[in-house]
Design a protein around this motif. Structure first.
Motif, PDB file in Angstrom:
ATOM      1  N   TRP A   1       0.835  -1.276  -0.109  1.00  0.00           N
ATOM      2  CA  TRP A   1       0.005  -0.083   0.049  1.00  0.00           C
ATOM      3  C   TRP A   1       0.970   1.129  -0.010  1.00  0.00           C
ATOM      4  O   TRP A   1       0.341   2.225   0.126  1.00  0.00           O
ATOM      5  CB  TRP A   1      -0.728   0.184   1.103  1.00  0.00           C
ATOM      6  N   LYS A   2       2.128   1.157   0.023  1.00  0.00           N
ATOM      7  CA  LYS A   2       2.958   2.353   0.069  1.00  0.00           C
ATOM      8  C   LYS A   2       2.852   3.255  -1.195  1.00  0.00           C
ATOM      9  O   LYS A   2       2.895   4.561  -0.901  1.00  0.00           O
ATOM     10  CB  LYS A   2       4.511   1.988   0.326  1.00  0.00           C
ATOM     11  N   PRO A   3       2.589   2.626  -2.395  1.00  0.00           N
ATOM     12  CA  PRO A   3       2.565   3.653  -3.524  1.00  0.00           C
ATOM     13  C   PRO A   3       1.188   4.629  -3.263  1.00  0.00           C
ATOM     14  O   PRO A   3       1.203   5.850  -3.612  1.00  0.00           O
ATOM     15  CB  PRO A   3       2.452   2.699  -4.560  1.00  0.00           C
ATOM     16  N   VAL A   4       0.089   3.668  -2.866  1.00  0.00           N
ATOM     17  CA  VAL A   4      -1.067   4.580  -2.476  1.00  0.00           C
ATOM     18  C   VAL A   4      -0.749   5.772  -1.388  1.00  0.00           C
ATOM     19  O   VAL A   4      -1.177   6.818  -1.552  1.00  0.00           O
ATOM     20  CB  VAL A   4      -2.083   3.533  -2.099  1.00  0.00           C
ATOM     21  N   LEU A   5      -0.122   5.468  -0.389  1.00  0.00           N
ATOM     22  CA  LEU A   5       0.086   6.533   0.500  1.00  0.00           C
ATOM     23  C   LEU A   5       1.103   7.534  -0.109  1.00  0.00           C
ATOM     24  O   LEU A   5       0.800   8.635   0.136  1.00  0.00           O
ATOM     25  CB  LEU A   5       0.907   5.754   1.730  1.00  0.00           C
ATOM     26  N   ILE A   6       2.188   7.151  -0.917  1.00  0.00           N
ATOM     27  CA  ILE A   6       2.813   8.138  -1.510  1.00  0.00           C
ATOM     28  C   ILE A   6       1.925   9.355  -2.342  1.00  0.00           C
ATOM     29  O   ILE A   6       2.171  10.234  -2.452  1.00  0.00           O
ATOM     30  CB  ILE A   6       3.844   7.645  -2.472  1.00  0.00           C
ATOM     31  N   SER A   7       1.001   8.603  -3.191  1.00  0.00           N
ATOM     32  CA  SER A   7       0.322   9.447  -4.053  1.00  0.00           C
ATOM     33  C   SER A   7      -0.847  10.236  -3.222  1.00  0.00           C
ATOM     34  O   SER A   7      -0.957  11.448  -3.497  1.00  0.00           O
ATOM     35  CB  SER A   7      -0.643   8.463  -4.857  1.00  0.00           C
ATOM     36  N   VAL A   8      -1.348   9.779  -2.122  1.00  0.00           N
ATOM     37  CA  VAL A   8      -2.072  10.573  -1.222  1.00  0.00           C
ATOM     38  C   VAL A   8      -1.235  11.407  -0.633  1.00  0.00           C
ATOM     39  O   VAL A   8      -1.803  12.690  -0.528  1.00  0.00           O
ATOM     40  CB  VAL A   8      -2.868   9.579  -0.238  1.00  0.00           C
ATOM     41  N   LEU A   9      -0.163  11.383  -0.198  1.00  0.00           N
ATOM     42  CA  LEU A   9       0.789  12.540   0.356  1.00  0.00           C
ATOM     43  C   LEU A   9       1.103  13.568  -0.949  1.00  0.00           C
ATOM     44  O   LEU A   9       0.898  14.808  -0.309  1.00  0.00           O
ATOM     45  CB  LEU A   9       2.082  11.924   0.881  1.00  0.00           C
ATOM     46  N   ALA A  10       1.287  13.184  -2.012  1.00  0.00           N
ATOM     47  CA  ALA A  10       1.565  14.037  -3.110  1.00  0.00           C
ATOM     48  C   ALA A  10       0.291  14.809  -3.235  1.00  0.00           C
ATOM     49  O   ALA A  10       0.429  16.151  -3.566  1.00  0.00           O
ATOM     50  CB  ALA A  10       1.815  13.354  -4.339  1.00  0.00           C
ATOM     51  N   GLY A  11      -0.874  14.361  -3.418  1.00  0.00           N
ATOM     52  CA  GLY A  11      -2.047  15.003  -3.651  1.00  0.00           C
ATOM     53  C   GLY A  11      -2.525  15.923  -2.542  1.00  0.00           C
ATOM     54  O   GLY A  11      -2.924  17.082  -2.761  1.00  0.00           O
ATOM     55  N   THR A  12      -2.128  15.604  -1.429  1.00  0.00           N
ATOM     56  CA  THR A  12      -2.345  16.505  -0.172  1.00  0.00           C
ATOM     57  C   THR A  12      -1.553  17.750  -0.281  1.00  0.00           C
ATOM     58  O   THR A  12      -2.043  18.812   0.065  1.00  0.00           O
ATOM     59  CB  THR A  12      -2.072  15.701   1.189  1.00  0.00           C
ATOM     60  N   ALA A  13      -0.230  17.484  -0.576  1.00  0.00           N
ATOM     61  CA  ALA A  13       0.832  18.564  -0.550  1.00  0.00           C
ATOM     62  C   ALA A  13       0.363  19.421  -1.796  1.00  0.00           C
ATOM     63  O   ALA A  13       0.348  20.709  -1.460  1.00  0.00           O
ATOM     64  CB  ALA A  13       2.204  17.870  -0.946  1.00  0.00           C
ATOM     65  N   LEU A  14      -0.237  18.873  -2.914  1.00  0.00           N
ATOM     66  CA  LEU A  14      -0.850  19.864  -3.966  1.00  0.00           C
ATOM     67  C   LEU A  14      -1.829  20.707  -3.505  1.00  0.00           C
ATOM     68  O   LEU A  14      -1.924  21.959  -3.722  1.00  0.00           O
ATOM     69  CB  LEU A  14      -1.126  18.767  -5.270  1.00  0.00           C
ATOM     70  N   PHE A  15      -2.870  20.056  -3.118  1.00  0.00           N
ATOM     71  CA  PHE A  15      -4.104  20.949  -2.807  1.00  0.00           C
ATOM     72  C   PHE A  15      -4.006  21.540  -1.460  1.00  0.00           C
ATOM     73  O   PHE A  15      -4.630  22.750  -1.278  1.00  0.00           O
ATOM     74  CB  PHE A  15      -5.354  19.925  -2.633  1.00  0.00           C
ATOM     75  N   SER A  16      -3.274  21.370  -0.571  1.00  0.00           N
ATOM     76  CA  SER A  16      -3.115  22.163   0.525  1.00  0.00           C
ATOM     77  C   SER A  16      -2.064  23.372   0.387  1.00  0.00           C
ATOM     78  O   SER A  16      -2.047  24.224   1.340  1.00  0.00           O
ATOM     79  CB  SER A  16      -2.422  21.439   1.648  1.00  0.00           C
ATOM     80  N   THR A  17      -1.427  23.500  -0.613  1.00  0.00           N
ATOM     81  CA  THR A  17      -0.485  24.657  -0.814  1.00  0.00           C
ATOM     82  C   THR A  17      -1.212  25.468  -2.049  1.00  0.00           C
ATOM     83  O   THR A  17      -1.283  26.865  -1.869  1.00  0.00           O
ATOM     84  CB  THR A  17       0.926  24.150  -1.349  1.00  0.00           C
ATOM     85  N   VAL A  18      -1.456  24.911  -3.239  1.00  0.00           N
ATOM     86  CA  VAL A  18      -1.677  25.684  -4.363  1.00  0.00           C
ATOM     87  C   VAL A  18      -3.173  26.400  -4.041  1.00  0.00           C
ATOM     88  O   VAL A  18      -3.256  27.465  -4.582  1.00  0.00           O
ATOM     89  CB  VAL A  18      -1.830  24.769  -5.547  1.00  0.00           C
ATOM     90  N   ILE A  19      -4.108  25.585  -3.604  1.00  0.00           N
ATOM     91  CA  ILE A  19      -5.428  26.192  -3.455  1.00  0.00           C
ATOM     92  C   ILE A  19      -5.580  27.420  -2.578  1.00  0.00           C
ATOM     93  O   ILE A  19      -6.062  28.466  -2.801  1.00  0.00           O
ATOM     94  CB  ILE A  19      -6.516  25.172  -3.233  1.00  0.00           C
ATOM     95  N   PRO A  20      -4.806  27.007  -1.144  1.00  0.00           N
ATOM     96  CA  PRO A  20      -4.810  28.156  -0.381  1.00  0.00           C
ATOM     97  C   PRO A  20      -4.133  29.394  -0.861  1.00  0.00           C
ATOM     98  O   PRO A  20      -4.540  30.595  -0.570  1.00  0.00           O
ATOM     99  CB  PRO A  20      -4.181  27.624   1.068  1.00  0.00           C
ATOM    100  N   GLY A  21      -3.135  29.252  -1.547  1.00  0.00           N
ATOM    101  CA  GLY A  21      -2.291  30.380  -2.148  1.00  0.00           C
ATOM    102  C   GLY A  21      -3.152  30.978  -3.006  1.00  0.00           C
ATOM    103  O   GLY A  21      -3.078  32.264  -3.184  1.00  0.00           O
ATOM    104  N   LYS A  22      -3.919  30.510  -4.116  1.00  0.00           N
ATOM    105  CA  LYS A  22      -4.748  30.963  -5.148  1.00  0.00           C
ATOM    106  C   LYS A  22      -5.710  31.756  -4.263  1.00  0.00           C
ATOM    107  O   LYS A  22      -6.048  33.027  -4.681  1.00  0.00           O
ATOM    108  CB  LYS A  22      -5.246  29.959  -5.854  1.00  0.00           C
ATOM    109  N   ILE A  23      -6.416  31.212  -3.268  1.00  0.00           N
ATOM    110  CA  ILE A  23      -7.351  32.061  -2.602  1.00  0.00           C
ATOM    111  C   ILE A  23      -6.787  33.447  -1.792  1.00  0.00           C
ATOM    112  O   ILE A  23      -7.570  34.211  -1.886  1.00  0.00           O
ATOM    113  CB  ILE A  23      -8.097  31.181  -1.611  1.00  0.00           C
ATOM    114  N   ILE A  24      -5.962  33.092  -1.066  1.00  0.00           N
ATOM    115  CA  ILE A  24      -5.165  33.924  -0.153  1.00  0.00           C
ATOM    116  C   ILE A  24      -4.721  35.282  -0.868  1.00  0.00           C
ATOM    117  O   ILE A  24      -5.158  36.333  -0.707  1.00  0.00           O
ATOM    118  CB  ILE A  24      -4.214  33.359   0.862  1.00  0.00           C
ATOM    119  N   ILE A  25      -3.867  35.019  -2.139  1.00  0.00           N
ATOM    120  CA  ILE A  25      -3.059  35.915  -2.633  1.00  0.00           C
ATOM    121  C   ILE A  25      -3.916  36.571  -3.640  1.00  0.00           C
ATOM    122  O   ILE A  25      -3.960  37.825  -3.812  1.00  0.00           O
ATOM    123  CB  ILE A  25      -1.946  35.350  -3.293  1.00  0.00           C
TER     124      ILE A  25
END
Length: 215
Positions: A84-108
């Motif tokens: 299940w490690k590849p799934v965990l890695i993908s979840v971490l990657a997706g979390t990093a993407l959505f937790s940085t890009v979307i807030p940045g777009k909204i706040i800035i």
């Protein structure tokens, strides 16, 4: 990649570009200069196919294109390693993407190159979502394929990584060519991508291909 100066440099570039966008600093003149020159190149371009290529290439940063690529690579890697490690890695990657890009777009809330103001409830253009999505999704997919299928084939693995970098850089360049993003929007997306992939490669649980990864 192992050097601590790599992420520090990326964080510094990201911090400077963000500060300049927020404060409307002098570095934004670089955005204007690049846009003016690119628009002139586009207007003088005698090959319409380049415009169509850039349009389709920029679309590869859409989640409808990038997310399925990551899902397929994740399922293949999970099946290959029976883990299940590849799934965990993908979840971490997706979390990093959505937790940085979307807030940045909204706040800035940075307006795009065409200058239309960002209305309440809309997302801004900084950082570039297509650039970040392409880099993180395709980059994570390539990394999973590399470590799970090409562990014993370093030349193929390096070729895959180089091709993925070139492809993702092309997405950012195409976004600028099509006047969808400012240059600094794309630079910020590249920084977020590199930081995410560096962190995954350094700290994420690493699956290994069975049968020596030679299939």
């Amino acid at each position: 990649m192992a050097s601590v100066w790599f992420p520090i440099s990326l964080l510094l570039v990201l911090a400077v570009t963000t500060e300049q966008v927020v404060t409307k600093g002098p570095l934004l003149s670089l955005d204007t200069w690049i846009r003016d020159h690119v628009l002139r190149l586009v207007s003088e371009n005698p090959y319409p196919i380049l415009d169509r290529l850039a349009e389709h290439w920029s679309d590869m940063g859409d989640t409808r294109a990038a997310a399925p690529a990551l899902i397929v690579a994740t399922l293949a890697a999970a099946t290959r390693t029976r883990s299940w490690k590849p799934v965990l890695i993908s979840v971490l990657a997706g979390t990093a993407l959505f937790s940085t890009v979307i807030p940045g777009k909204i706040i800035i809330g940075r307006p795009g190159p065409e200058g239309a103001p960002v209305l309440p409830g809309q997302w801004g253009w900084f950082p570039s979502g297509h650039t970040s999505t392409a880099g993180i999704c395709y980059g994570t997919a390539a990394w999973l394929i590399g470590i799970c299928f090409l562990a014993a084939r370093p030349h193929l693995r390096r070729t895959l990584y180089a091709a993925t970098v070139a492809f993702c850089v092309g997405v950012g360049v195409s976004l600028i060519w099509r006047d969808y993003h400012w240059f600094l929007d794309v630079v910020a997306g590249w920084c977020l991508t590199s930081l995410t992939l560096w962190s995954l490669a350094r700290w994420a649980p690493r699956p290994t291909g069975r049968r020596g990864g030679t299939g």
